[in-house]
Structure formats: structure tokens, C-alpha cells
Design a protein around this motif. Structure first.
Motif, PDB file in Angstrom:
ATOM      1  N   GLY A 122      -0.162   6.353  -3.387  1.00 17.42           N
ATOM      2  CA  GLY A 122      -1.127   7.029  -2.764  1.00 17.42           C
ATOM      3  C   GLY A 122      -1.104   7.434  -1.610  1.00 17.42           C
ATOM      4  O   GLY A 122       0.082   8.101  -1.480  1.00 17.42           O
ATOM      5  N   SER A 123      -2.501   8.411  -1.573  1.00 20.79           N
ATOM      6  CA  SER A 123      -1.643   9.783  -1.048  1.00 20.79           C
ATOM      7  C   SER A 123      -0.983   9.036   0.897  1.00 20.79           C
ATOM      8  O   SER A 123      -1.848   8.924   1.727  1.00 20.79           O
ATOM      9  N   ASP A 134      -4.060  10.074   3.390  1.00 21.11           N
ATOM     10  CA  ASP A 134      -4.668   9.002   3.747  1.00 21.11           C
ATOM     11  C   ASP A 134      -4.407   7.387   4.216  1.00 21.11           C
ATOM     12  O   ASP A 134      -5.218   7.259   4.974  1.00 21.11           O
ATOM     13  N   SER A 179       2.127   2.316  -3.509  1.00 29.85           N
ATOM     14  CA  SER A 179       1.602   2.290  -4.623  1.00 29.85           C
ATOM     15  C   SER A 179       0.995   3.558  -5.055  1.00 29.85           C
ATOM     16  O   SER A 179       0.408   3.514  -6.418  1.00 29.85           O
ATOM     17  N   ARG A 229       0.656  -1.308  -0.224  1.00 30.57           N
ATOM     18  CA  ARG A 229       0.020   0.012  -0.290  1.00 30.57           C
ATOM     19  C   ARG A 229       0.769   0.791  -0.431  1.00 30.57           C
ATOM     20  O   ARG A 229       0.350   1.747  -0.919  1.00 30.57           O
TER      21      ARG A 229
END
Length: 239
Positions: free
Chosen positions: A74-75, A78, A72, A69
Motif C-alpha cells: 500500500g501507499s 497513507d 502489503s 500492512r
């Protein structure tokens, strides 16, 4: 008198009973205490081994999922809200400590994220978290390190005591026949056998588990170093 010594101390009536229970029941009180102590230690050793194996498998699996994760794209904010704010495994705890420190520093009015000591505080937060998590994971491992070398000597103490007890009874009987000597000696040597059966798994498990924990610590420290570099780069970009 001779018959009393024979029955009480050597268990000649049960000379043919060389089962585990028979050897235990025919041993002297001190040897029985040694055996019970070693059995208790053996149960503790296997409980620790099982717990550490399960824990290491779980945290490595969780760490791999978290790294997937993390990388990946992403933020990070988050990811912090979902995993770092309330971490449930060590790698998330390292991420949460570093990200939390960086976010708190970024909210300080007029702070210089590059020269304001932010990098040092993030590195310190990572180091403290790694140490705390590894201390928690290494809990009870020292028990394995203690039982491994000590158990054979405890068993040997039981053996020596049992043999002394047997020889004193033999001297009182004035009989050195093998059928008289063997039961007492067997009961005494049984304590050493239990000591070895306790020590060998403990010693092997300590080395295997310690090596696995060292590898996991390297994984935590490597992730912490990479994440600190990412935060440092983002600090420079903001500046």
C-alpha cells in the motif's frame, strides 16, 4: 526476670506457632522491618514482571500487524497518516520518525534527496527513536537487576540480627534448651527465606525480560535499516 525475657524476646509461649504470621509477629522490630521491606520489593517485582510480559506481548502483536500492512504494497503516505503521524507502538514510531524526516526534507525547495544529507538525517531519526522507545520499555527493569542480587543479603542481614537478638536473650535466661533456641532461630531464618523468594523470581525475570527486549530492539533496528534503504531508493528514483 527470666520469665520476662522468655516472653518478650523468644516467644516461647508461641513456640509451637511456626506459621508465616507467627514467625513474623514473634520476630524483633528490626527483623520485621527487613521482612516488610522484602515483601514490598517482592510485590514490586511481580508487578513489573506482569507489566513487562503484557507489554511485550502487546507490542510484538502490534508490530506484526504493522509489518503486514507495511509489506502489503500500500501507499507509504497513507500508512504514515494512519499509523506514523501519531504512533501508538514502537515500530510505528520508528516508521513515523523516518517517514516524517524524509517528507520534510522532500518539501525543501531544490533539495538533493541523494546528496543533501537526507539519508543521514533519516538514519539519525531512526536511531534516536529506537533508543527512546527502548529506554521507555526498559523502565523499571533495572529494579529487577538490583533486587535480584541484593535481596538475599538483606534477608541475611535480618537473619544475623535476629540470631544475635535470640542469643542475647538466651544468655540472659541461662538456658540453651532446643525448645528455647528454636523459635528465635526460626524467626531469624525466615528473613533469609523471604529474601530468596524475592531474589529468585527477580533474577530469572530480569534475564528473560532483558533477552526479550534485546530481541525486540533488533527487530526495530532491522525494520529501520530496511525502511531507510527503501527511502534511499525512492530518493534516487526521484532524482
Amino acid at each position: 526476670m527470666d520469665r520476662a525475657v522468655d516472653a518478650a524476646n523468644l516467644g516461647v509461649a508461641a513456640a509451637g506457632d511456626l506459621s508465616v504470621w507467627g514467625l513474623f509477629m514473634n520476630a524483633s522490630l528490626m527483623v520485621k522491618l527487613v521482612m516488610l521491606g522484602l515483601v514490598f520489593c517482592s510485590v514490586m517485582v511481580w508487578a513489573i514482571i506482569f507489566d513487562k510480559i503484557v507489554t511485550l506481548r502487546r507490542i510484538n502483536k502490534q508490530a506484526s500487524a504493522f509489518e503486514d500492512r507495511f509489506w502489503s504494497g500500500g501507499s507509504l503516505d497513507d500508512l504514515y497518516e494512519s499509523d506514523g503521524a501519531k504512533p501508538v507502538h514502537p515500530l510505528a514510531a520508528v516508521f513515523g520518525a523516518a517517514m516524517g524526516e524524509w517528507r520534510r526534507s522532500a518539501r525543501i525547495p531544490g533539495v538533493d534527496l541523494v546528496r543533501g544529507g537526507v539519508k543521514e538525517r533519516v538514519d539519525r531519526a531512526i536511531g534516536i527513536t529506537v533508543t527512546r522507545e527502548m529506554d521507555r520499555l526498559r523502565r523499571w527493569v533495572i529494579f529487577l537487576a538490583t533486587v535480584g542480587p541484593v535481596a538475599p543479603f538483606v534477608g541475611l542481614f535480618g537473619t544475623v540480627w535476629g540470631i544475635m537478638h535470640s542469643f542475647s536473650a538466651i544468655a540472659a535466661m541461662h538456658n540453651t534448651n532446643l525448645s528455647v533456641v528454636a523459635p528465635g532461630i526460626s524467626e531469624a531464618l525466615f528473613a533469609t527465606a523471604i529474601g530468596l523468594l524475592t531474589a529468585v523470581p527477580s533474577y530469572v525475570a530480569y534475564n528473560v525480560i532483558s533477552n526479550s527486549l534485546d530481541l525486540f530492539q533488533d527487530r526495530l533496528e532491522g525494520f529501520g535499516t530496511e525502511f531507510a534503504a527503501i527511502l534511499s531508493r525512492q530518493s534516487e528514483e526521484r532524482a
